[in-house]
Write an enzyme that holds these catalytic residues in place. Structure first.
Site, PDB file in Angstrom:
ATOM      1  N   PRO A  52      22.610   0.211  40.809  1.00 17.30           N
ATOM      2  CA  PRO A  52      23.171   1.570  40.818  1.00 17.30           C
ATOM      3  C   PRO A  52      22.869   2.274  39.491  1.00 17.30           C
ATOM      4  CG  PRO A  52      24.794  -0.045  41.569  1.00 17.30           C
ATOM      5  CD  PRO A  52      23.650  -0.814  40.986  1.00 17.30           C
ATOM      6  N   GLY A 108      23.513   5.881  37.219  1.00 18.42           N
ATOM      7  CA  GLY A 108      24.276   7.115  37.042  1.00 18.42           C
ATOM      8  C   GLY A 108      23.562   8.055  36.092  1.00 18.42           C
ATOM      9  N   GLY A 109      24.018   8.102  34.842  1.00 19.31           N
ATOM     10  CA  GLY A 109      23.366   8.974  33.869  1.00 19.31           C
ATOM     11  C   GLY A 109      22.275   8.266  33.074  1.00 19.31           C
ATOM     12  N   GLU A 137      27.595  14.506  28.011  1.00 19.03           N
ATOM     13  CA  GLU A 137      26.554  15.433  28.491  1.00 19.03           C
ATOM     14  C   GLU A 137      25.771  14.846  29.662  1.00 19.03           C
ATOM     15  OE1 GLU A 137      24.925  17.727  24.652  1.00 19.03           O
ATOM     16  OE2 GLU A 137      24.885  15.548  24.469  1.00 19.03           O
ATOM     17  N   SER A 165      26.501  11.184  31.065  1.00 23.50           N
ATOM     18  CA  SER A 165      27.061  10.047  31.791  1.00 23.50           C
ATOM     19  C   SER A 165      27.894  10.525  32.973  1.00 23.50           C
ATOM     20  CB  SER A 165      27.881   9.162  30.849  1.00 23.50           C
ATOM     21  OG  SER A 165      28.923   9.903  30.237  1.00 23.50           O
ATOM     22  N   GLY A 222      29.523  -3.258  43.864  1.00 28.03           N
ATOM     23  CA  GLY A 222      29.098  -2.403  44.951  1.00 28.03           C
ATOM     24  C   GLY A 222      28.744  -1.073  44.317  1.00 28.03           C
ATOM     25  N   ILE A 241      29.790   2.557  43.315  1.00 29.94           N
ATOM     26  CA  ILE A 241      30.972   3.387  43.098  1.00 29.94           C
ATOM     27  C   ILE A 241      30.603   4.805  43.526  1.00 29.94           C
ATOM     28  CG2 ILE A 241      32.533   4.329  41.349  1.00 29.94           C
ATOM     29  CD1 ILE A 241      32.012   1.634  39.806  1.00 29.94           C
ATOM     30  N   TYR A 252      33.151   1.963  14.975  1.00 33.23           N
ATOM     31  CA  TYR A 252      31.824   2.311  15.466  1.00 33.23           C
ATOM     32  C   TYR A 252      30.891   2.256  14.263  1.00 33.23           C
ATOM     33  CZ  TYR A 252      28.831   4.575  18.952  1.00 33.23           C
ATOM     34  OH  TYR A 252      27.868   4.837  19.884  1.00 33.23           O
TER      35      TYR A 252
END
Lengths: 590, 590
Positions: B165, B167-168, B236, B238, B302, B304, B505
């Protein structure tokens, strides 16, 4: 013996729970506390609760008002001796358990089996008091560590037995009920695993065993300057493991979160090993989380032997408050407004007029009548509020003095916008603590032909009144359809708030003398009320869980695929089906 | 075409994303925005970001200071044409996909395959720019609904293919990497499922498809007076599904929570069906939750396809703030104090001195020199702060004016206790937005022999300085052991706070010209830094996730049984292993 320290962590000693802290074997609560009939009225015998030791002369008239039938202190529904089935013969299982835990870790005593065979759903208590419980655990074990837990699981698996993890026994979903079980049943009581294993003051975390009891956890943490902040209504008895298993919610969740916000990790023990994180962080993205799956697992994933939790330093201030509003709608508007703020008081609960009167009815006779009269005058004349319509809100503030003062100032202003006014801290404290007494009342009134129970749901703000109206309509109509005496008692409170909605907690009741099968009537009333809630947009449960009593409705809230997957995931982790107790409809693969 | 309404819900139209909003095919960011060499210095070409269009004359000197080697604008490490393996021959698979989705729903174009074969981990970008990516998806599909998703999964299962899968594509854990995969690979891009399906203004929830992009979600919600408040650094690009899969964290989590607090339900589609709740409540105890298991599932449970999320009304006020402290320790003490409050500003981030200078180096030449000089004077003379030691904190306040004013007042007081003072809202806004530009900088500097990357961890308050010191020591020493030119760049910020700790970070970097295998060196540096973090008490990841790059360290943070169970649970739900991509070390049962 005292607490042990090393260079970093604190290792508190095992809690010594006073003998008087024993729970009642059959009913809710401590053995030393009970409502009783005295001098023709009702009294609370207890030195634990604020009205303890006093006559409560306003209580019987309130019962009459609530259910429409006079309370008759001389007409008791006498409890019978508890009836349970004899244990299944399972000598080799018991022998294996004794071999693993020693004689002291295994019990087949009737009283012990009885107590482990039920939670506190009304139907269970009714069976215990007046009918028969039937199937209960055949043997109860008290393991002392993870290894002993695994030994129990191995013995159970070899015997083809069911294992039911047992914490505080306060469950109201019938998750502990074994009525339908044909396998041998082992109740795995976590009472011996009740310690705070360590407190890490640097990481501000604690590792708490699954059998540790809420009130004891808070006492022990307090000695070291910390607190957990998780306060379910059952905190006197419920346990760390039980909180995780039922996805518990606390009264002070606005400040400390619900159980999913409280735990950083959950240790789950099965036959094959111990699942846990070996590095606990304030927050992590460490992939699949079995700890998350354990939340709401209702005893079917494995045995929750410990959890690592976030600690908070004891607050600089704790203050109670209360507010009075002229109507439910005004109070509700206040609740919705403050729920959209970044922070609301640690606890904020709104009770309807009936529940407000309920609280007043539990005031001891020692409260000077003049005080009540003056209060009523102030409410009616100064504030122009109708006492037959007014509602009340209890508040708990915890935190930095400065921060909480700011919050109190904003709360006062928001209340004023809705015609509300402050009614003092002691009323707030009484209101907040009322919840601890109510559970005793149910089991008391049950013996005087008055049946009552509670259930909860979670509802978006825009549907609160729809859901309440639907429940009232449903219960009134089902009650009428059964041709019962008097009328149904229904009262609601908003017990937890969220940005998008709230938890509504209902108490219902009715007079049941002369009813052929009161439990059938109760089931019918609750069934229709549950459907009414679902139809009007409420959740199946906010924090009580599913267990067996709400399992038939699961298909109303989840897709069939979601239910199938829950089964598959459970079976993947419990391939022998030793935890598949029927909760959430999950049984061993046949 | 306009939004559709019924009596209750709003059905927003599909977002029309401007053509200029195209992402770069190989590197981070929008195609229309890039750092470039101009007039012998560096400039940001973009009209999206605050320094866009301007020369940044302070930037090259900062690079030299950071890595100890002068920035040479004339010495570019020229990227090569991208090299990917040809697709595996899988005619029947492609034919089945085309049959299910149509020609327009299936692509085998090289550019498309390239883009879907990597995320944004440094090593992936380095391979794309200078080496070869090798194995990438053989075919990319763009399903339009759950049924098409299931058709893709069925086709993949029949062909024995892996489904990834997508996404961004902003992942930094190499979860998208397919380098080791021998099966045919289908990249399932959610770009066509990018809608807000509905907004329920009464329930204050929205149903958002898995492929919906963060910035577009917020734009569309804003039109209706709502917001989500989830702002990861990657917002921006994701997506909703990606956030769930990686257990994402947002910059404004103090107010709106992390992704586990944002979603009320997650829909997961597999071959056998669609798992979701059919009744969404503000909070529920509905037993096992596959939605909870989906958090951190990294594409292996699976697909989303949607989530139901909590909405918030747009805040009455949004204000930025900034604070300056004389030292890191003072700033950290401030952060720890406010994290114990009931509420902190929506976002509060503390940058060390180096990162503060980094931010200043990105100021355009149009900033009058006199302003900086005056600022420096004020800092040094009035406040007595050493600019070589000072650190800065950016703040975002969102909420009711009254509530946020109270908070700002307490913040000012807490800062003062640590010798801090306010440095204005515009500095705060710049600091907050800096994060969006930094990702472009990495890919730019990489082409000028300067290699950099970021990684994060989560640490208890009491161990923050230990972890930072350990990372600095480790990186400096590993850098030295490789005999590299200049020195290592290391800077840290506290990007999220919790009651018990924070997210740290790190940015690291070094000059790599003349290094035989820069990626081997980078891996070595990161490996030792990761071990140093774990040894000093930090998490393996706060919000980036595990994927493939951190999988080898999982055994450092979880028991072997926890890892085994993750595999078992994954396999129970994905018995064909079509999602078992090697993330978290989970491969199909062999």
């Amino acid at each position: 013996m005292s607490d042990r320290y090393d260079d970093k962590r604190i290792y508190p000693q095992a809690p010594s729970i006073p003998a008087r802290d024993q729970q009642h074997a059959r009913m809710w609560g401590f053995r030393d506390s009970a409502f009783v009939v005295r001098e023709g009225t009702i009294a609370l015998e207890s030195d634990r609760y604020s009205s303890g030791g006093h006559l409560l002369p306003d209580f019987p008239p309130f019962v009459e008002r609530a259910v429409g039938v006079p309370f008759d202190a001389g007409d008791r529904h006498e409890p019978v001796a508890p009836v349970i089935d004899p244990p299944l013969s399972s000598k080799s299982l018991v022998a294996a358990l004794v071999a693993a835990l020693g004689e002291e870790g295994v019990s087949q005593e009737s009283d012990v089996r009885l107590r482990h065979g039920h939670g506190h759903h009304l139907e269970e208590i009714y069976q215990v008091l007046f009918e028969k419980l039937g199937r209960v655990p055949d043997v109860v074990v008290f393991p002392r560590d993870d290894e002993q837990v695994r030994a129990v699981l191995n013995a159970a698996a070899e015997a083809g037995a069911l294992v039911v993890p047992y914490g505080g026994g306060t469950c109201v979903s019938m998750a502990l009920s074994c009525a339908e079980e044909s396998r041998a049943i082992v109740s795995l009581d976590m009472a011996e695993m009740n310690r705070i294993e360590w407190i890490d003051p640097v990481e501000r975390t604690a590792c708490i065993q699954g059998g540790a009891v809420g009130r004891v956890i808070e006492e022990q943490l307090r000695e070291h300057g910390f607190m957990l902040g998780h306060e379910p209504d059952s905190i006197e008895f419920s346990t760390m493991g039980g909180w995780v298993a039922t996805a518990a919610s606390g009264m002070k969740k606005n400040r400390y979160g619900n159980i999913e916000d409280v735990v950083l990790d959950v240790t789950v023990v099965t036959r094959s090993g111990v699942s846990e994180q070996t590095r606990i962080a304030p927050r992590s993205s460490h992939g699949f989380s079995l700890a998350r799956l354990a939340i709401g697992s209702e005893g079917m994933l494995g045995v929750i032997t410990r959890a690592v939790v976030k600690l908070h330093r004891l607050p600089e201030v704790q203050r109670y408050g209360s507010l009075v509003f002229p109507s439910w709608d005004k109070g509700l508007a206040f609740m919705e407004e403050i729920s959209s703020w970044q922070s609301a008081p640690a606890s904020v609960r709104l009770v309807d007029n009936m529940q407000f009167l309920f609280g007043r009815a539990l005031k001891p006779s020692t409260t000077p009548a003049i005080v009540s009269a003056i209060q009523k005058l102030v409410v009616e004349k100064i504030h122009g509020i109708d006492v037959e319509k007014m509602v009340a809100c209890t508040l708990v503030y915890e935190g930095d003095d400065d921060e909480q003062r700011d919050l109190e100032r904003r709360i006062t202003r928001a209340a004023k916008k809705q015609g509300g006014f402050g009614a003092g801290g002691s009323a707030g404290k009484d209101g907040y603590n009322l919840t601890f007494g109510i559970a005793y009342i149910r089991d008391f009134l049950l013996q005087y032909w008055t049946l009552g129970d509670s259930f909860e749901t979670s509802v978006p703000w825009g549907k609160v009144n729809d859901v309440i109206a639907a429940v009232k309509e449903s219960i009134t109509s089902t009650h009428r359809s059964h041709g019962l005496a008097g009328h149904a008692f229904i009262t609601a409170r908003v017990s937890q708030v969220y940005a998008t909605g709230c938890c509504i907690y209902f108490y219902i009741g009715f007079h049941y003398k002369g009813v052929a099968d009161p439990m059938a009537v109760f089931r019918d009333i609750e069934h229709h009320a549950r459907l009414a809630i679902l139809d009007a947009g409420g959740a199946l449960s906010h924090h009580h869980g599913i267990g067996k009593v709400r399992a038939p409705y699961l298909e109303r809230v989840k897709s069939s695929e979601a239910l199938r997957w829950a089964k598959e995931a459970q079976r993947a982790i419990d391939p022998d089906g030793i935890f598949a107790s029927g909760n959430q409809g999950i049984l061993p693969r046949s």
